[in-house]
Design an enzyme around this catalytic site. Structure first.
Site, PDB file in Angstrom:
ATOM      1  N   HIS A   1       0.837  -1.215   0.000  1.00 49.42           N
ATOM      2  CA  HIS A   1       0.000   0.000   0.000  1.00 49.42           C
ATOM      3  C   HIS A   1       0.867   1.258   0.000  1.00 49.42           C
ATOM      4  O   HIS A   1       0.707   2.142  -0.862  1.00 49.42           O
ATOM      5  CB  HIS A   1      -0.912  -0.017   1.234  1.00 49.42           C
ATOM      6  CG  HIS A   1      -1.813   1.164   1.353  1.00 49.42           C
ATOM      7  ND1 HIS A   1      -3.149   1.131   0.998  1.00 49.42           N
ATOM      8  CD2 HIS A   1      -1.588   2.435   1.776  1.00 49.42           C
ATOM      9  CE1 HIS A   1      -3.686   2.324   1.198  1.00 49.42           C
ATOM     10  NE2 HIS A   1      -2.755   3.134   1.682  1.00 49.42           N
ATOM     11  N   GLU A   2       1.774   1.329   0.958  1.00 52.17           N
ATOM     12  CA  GLU A   2       2.623   2.526   1.054  1.00 52.17           C
ATOM     13  C   GLU A   2       3.537   2.641  -0.163  1.00 52.17           C
ATOM     14  O   GLU A   2       3.859   3.745  -0.606  1.00 52.17           O
ATOM     15  CB  GLU A   2       3.433   2.515   2.350  1.00 52.17           C
ATOM     16  CG  GLU A   2       2.592   2.518   3.625  1.00 52.17           C
ATOM     17  CD  GLU A   2       1.525   3.603   3.659  1.00 52.17           C
ATOM     18  OE1 GLU A   2       1.705   4.666   3.033  1.00 52.17           O
ATOM     19  OE2 GLU A   2       0.492   3.387   4.316  1.00 52.17           O
TER      20      GLU A   2
ATOM     21  N   HIS B   1       1.806   4.442  -2.947  1.00 52.30           N
ATOM     22  CA  HIS B   1       1.945   5.897  -2.788  1.00 52.30           C
ATOM     23  C   HIS B   1       3.336   6.347  -3.243  1.00 52.30           C
ATOM     24  O   HIS B   1       3.477   7.374  -3.920  1.00 52.30           O
ATOM     25  CB  HIS B   1       1.768   6.291  -1.320  1.00 52.30           C
ATOM     26  CG  HIS B   1       0.359   6.299  -0.835  1.00 52.30           C
ATOM     27  ND1 HIS B   1      -0.661   6.937  -1.502  1.00 52.30           N
ATOM     28  CD2 HIS B   1      -0.198   5.758   0.280  1.00 52.30           C
ATOM     29  CE1 HIS B   1      -1.792   6.796  -0.812  1.00 52.30           C
ATOM     30  NE2 HIS B   1      -1.538   6.087   0.268  1.00 52.30           N
TER      31      HIS B   1
ATOM     32  N   HIS C   1       3.722   6.684  -6.891  1.00 53.32           N
ATOM     33  CA  HIS C   1       3.071   7.918  -7.343  1.00 53.32           C
ATOM     34  C   HIS C   1       4.047   9.089  -7.238  1.00 53.32           C
ATOM     35  O   HIS C   1       4.103   9.962  -8.113  1.00 53.32           O
ATOM     36  CB  HIS C   1       1.838   8.176  -6.471  1.00 53.32           C
ATOM     37  CG  HIS C   1       0.745   8.922  -7.152  1.00 53.32           C
ATOM     38  ND1 HIS C   1      -0.463   9.186  -6.550  1.00 53.32           N
ATOM     39  CD2 HIS C   1       0.655   9.477  -8.390  1.00 53.32           C
ATOM     40  CE1 HIS C   1      -1.234   9.857  -7.379  1.00 53.32           C
ATOM     41  NE2 HIS C   1      -0.572  10.057  -8.499  1.00 53.32           N
TER      42      HIS C   1
END
Length: 684
Positions: free
Chosen positions: A477-478, A481, A484
């Site tokens: 999940h992290e 990010h 991105h």
């Protein structure tokens, strides 16, 4: 010389953590604010007619050093804080808020911006430039540029109060979390808990110079206890302590602070012409209005609740067999783990040896290379803020071999800091952040410095750090990010990376989690840390099957947070005659599956909305789930490693906030996302 006010001479201009002293911060902020104000004055006093380049673009690149110093300071205040840093934060926050208000309410500056905005057609702007102009203009209006002088002063005072009180909220939660620990002296009280976890509790006790074992409210300590401890009385004690964080009427209580924060937000919204704070926030989100959000959350609630109730009935049957007539919230994790083991023959402790942290990290690095052409090389010559931190140089591989028989070439893409283990000075949870944004200026593409911070179990003298499967998905999940941020390729720093609409920002992170459940990918890295044995096929299949285990319960939990958040920010007036606990119970009633305990409340430690940026935005997790389910469905249709689909997604990631998120999504997918994709994934 103050290192924070100089141009960094470190490799890739990385943050010189080894040279920064606490006493540097306050004078540096004061000096850099003055420097930034001079840059603003130069824009205002420019004798040339206001134009895009000399006004909008100049403003976008102003305050660069101040931004970097702020990023360094506030990131450290979350990941490696101390009493001294927290005290500095109390002094620095109002100074920065005042500076921000001074700029956003500068009439002469706004007049130049408005002149460019009103004549935008004559500048022949490209899509990104037009987005920057629109966002700059709106940002000033939303910060009070159209208010009279008296109201501007009111807004400035409100912003300063909000800044300080939200900071205090977070400090109270951290202090309240650290204030409690359970000292266990009888090993029988730890029955059911795996030996590896018991070893961690022993290490914690040793660090505190105590005999026996210590359990804390830090997640890697608390969650395993609630999941495995057979001692129901102790589970209740720990759950009560966790539920009383900043809710016990003591020194770190946040109940009055919640009311103060919400009243300030309401005042801010009304001053700017909005009915409530949610209206103010959602104007700048994909969802657009509180009504649309509530309708969205209620639609999911209607669909998910029957599944959730059925799941809880299964758990109650297990609890009843143990003589428990009325199951409580503190029984949930324990019986959910029992049921999961019965259904899928899976438990975290059996799986953990197959997920050593180093292996999981290697897998996510490999996936990033396969999909997006990124490589990661650890660097020991770049300063770090703690010995646990590792720094990686990220490069992008270009396959030129097909065209001119040369070796693939690479170029520097980013720095990635990873900080995985809990410490006293680190707040709970997991997050991605940035020490430096990406932007393009004077022919140079200045690359970002990205950080991932987690709280995984530390290695012991006998074992490496082993992750639960949930922690595996947390890391992915992290890392979504982080991708991105690392793939950002825009012109302006304020449109770069994760600088997107808030209900779009969770798409990359939640999207990447999907890979953890794909058997063909899991087999590449789920290997026993001692034997190298691949996780057996039947376990991998059960992980894939268990993806939706307790999905109804988890959905209702998230919906409860989202509904509570939206009501806090639309109905603050009700708090005049209600306690925080009463308000919380009223608006989470429809999503609650266990009795409410009068001694506990989650709102006083709900940092996402009272300290972080999720005010009137917590719904965005579920909103983004629709996006990520739909996006991954597209990958599955074409093959989860399909290069063409990955290239399209890479364009979405690299575009940051340069385009409307729905248009960006449609460019990738071809259509708008469908809520059915989420429902199909969750409930079949």
């Amino acid at each position: 010389m103050n290192i924070l006010t100089e141009n960094f001479t470190t490799l890739y201009q990385s943050a010189p953590f080894d040279q920064i002293k606490n006493e540097d911060y306050l004078p540096a902020f004061k000096e850099l604010i003055q420097k930034s104000e001079k840059e603003i004055d130069a824009i205002i006093n420019n004798n040339e007619e206001p134009a895009f380049e000399n006004t909008i673009e100049a403003l976008a690149f102003s305050g660069h050093q101040l931004d970097r110093a702020s990023n360094i300071f506030f990131n450290l205040n979350s990941a490696e804080t101390s009493d001294e840093l927290q005290q500095i934060a109390q002094e620095v926050s109002p100074i920065l808020t005042e500076y921000s208000s001074k700029i956003s309410q500068n009439e002469a500056l706004f007049n130049r911006i408005k002149k460019v905005y009103d004549q935008k057609e004559k500048y022949h702007l490209n899509e990104e430039q037009e987005m920057l102009l629109n966002e700059t203009y709106k940002g000033f209006v939303r910060s009070g540029a159209l208010l009279n002088e008296e109201d501007k002063e009111k807004l400035k005072k409100i912003s300063m109060d909000l800044s300080l009180k939200s900071l205090q909220f977070g400090q109270n939660v951290l202090a309240s979390t650290n204030a409690y620990f359970k000292h266990v002296t009888n090993k029988e009280d730890l029955a059911g808990i795996p030996e590896a976890i018991i070893d961690q509790y022993a290490e914690e006790a040793k660090e505190r110079n105590l005999e026996g074992w210590v359990v804390t409210l830090q997640y890697p300590s608390y969650i395993p206890f609630m999941t495995y401890a057979e001692n129901r009385d102790l589970r209740k004690e720990l759950a009560l302590a966790n539920g009383k964080k900043s809710f016990d009427g003591g020194e770190f209580d946040n109940q009055n602070l919640i009311k103060e924060l919400l009243n300030l937000k309401q005042q801010k919204a009304e001053l700017l012409g909005y009915a409530n704070y949610a209206d103010y926030v959602l104007e700048e989100r994909m969802a657009k209005s509180p009504t649309k959000v509530i309708d969205f959350l209620n639609e999911l609630l209607t669909k998910a609740k029957p599944y959730a109730e059925k799941e809880i009935e299964e758990l109650k049957a297990l609890a009843k067999a143990d003589g428990i007539d009325e199951m409580q919230g503190y029984d949930h994790a324990f019986y959910a783990e029992k049921l999961r083991k019965a259904k899928y023959d899976l438990n975290d402790e059996e799986l953990k040896p197959y997920f050593p942290l180093a292996q999981v990290q290697k897998a996510v690095f490999g996936l990033s290379k396969q999909l997006f052409g990124l490589t990661f090389e650890e660097r020991n010559d770049i300063p770090k803020y703690h010995e646990d931190v590792k720094v990686y140089e990220v490069k992008e591989v270009f396959d030129s071999a097909q065209t001119d028989n040369q070796e693939p070439s690479t170029n520097y893409k980013a720095l990635l800091y990873v900080d995985y283990f809990p410490r006293k000075g680190k707040r709970a949870g997991a997050w991605m952040t940035s020490y430096k944004n990406q932007y393009q200026k004077d022919g140079e593409n200045s690359r970002p410095h990205i950080s991932i911070v987690c709280n995984f179990s530390k290695p012991t003298k006998d074992t490496p750090s082993l992750l639960t499967f949930q922690e595996v998905t947390t890391l992915f999940h992290e890392f979504g990010h982080a991708l991105h941020g690392m793939l950002a390729n825009t012109q302006y720093p304020n449109l770069s990376g994760t600088s997107v609409k808030w209900d779009f920002v969770e798409l990359p992170s939640q999207f990447l989690e999907n890979f953890c459940y794909e058997p063909e990918f899991l087999k590449t890295f789920a290997k026993h840390y001692k034997t190298g044995e691949v996780l057996p096929d039947e376990k991998i299949e059960k992980i894939a099957q268990s993806k939706n285990f307790m999905e109804g319960y988890q959905t209702l939990r998230q919906l409860g947070f989202g509904i509570l958040d939206m009501n806090y920010h639309t109905k603050v007036g009700e708090l005049e005659n209600k306690s925080v606990k009463e308000f919380e119970d009223d608006y989470t009633k429809a999503t609650q599956l266990y009795p409410s305990n009068p001694e506990t409340a989650m709102s006083p430690s709900f940092s996402h909305i009272f300290q972080g940026g999720y005010s009137a935005g917590y719904y965005s997790y579920k909103w983004a789930e629709v996006l990520d389910a739909d996006a991954f469905q597209y990958f599955k249709e074409n093959g989860i490693f399909d290069p063409e689909t990955a290239t399209k997604f890479k364009v979405l990631l690299s575009s940051g906030g340069t385009k409307d998120p729905m248009e960006l999504y449609k460019s990738f997918r071809g259509t708008e996302p469908k809520v059915e994709s989420l429902l199909k994934r969750a409930f079949g």
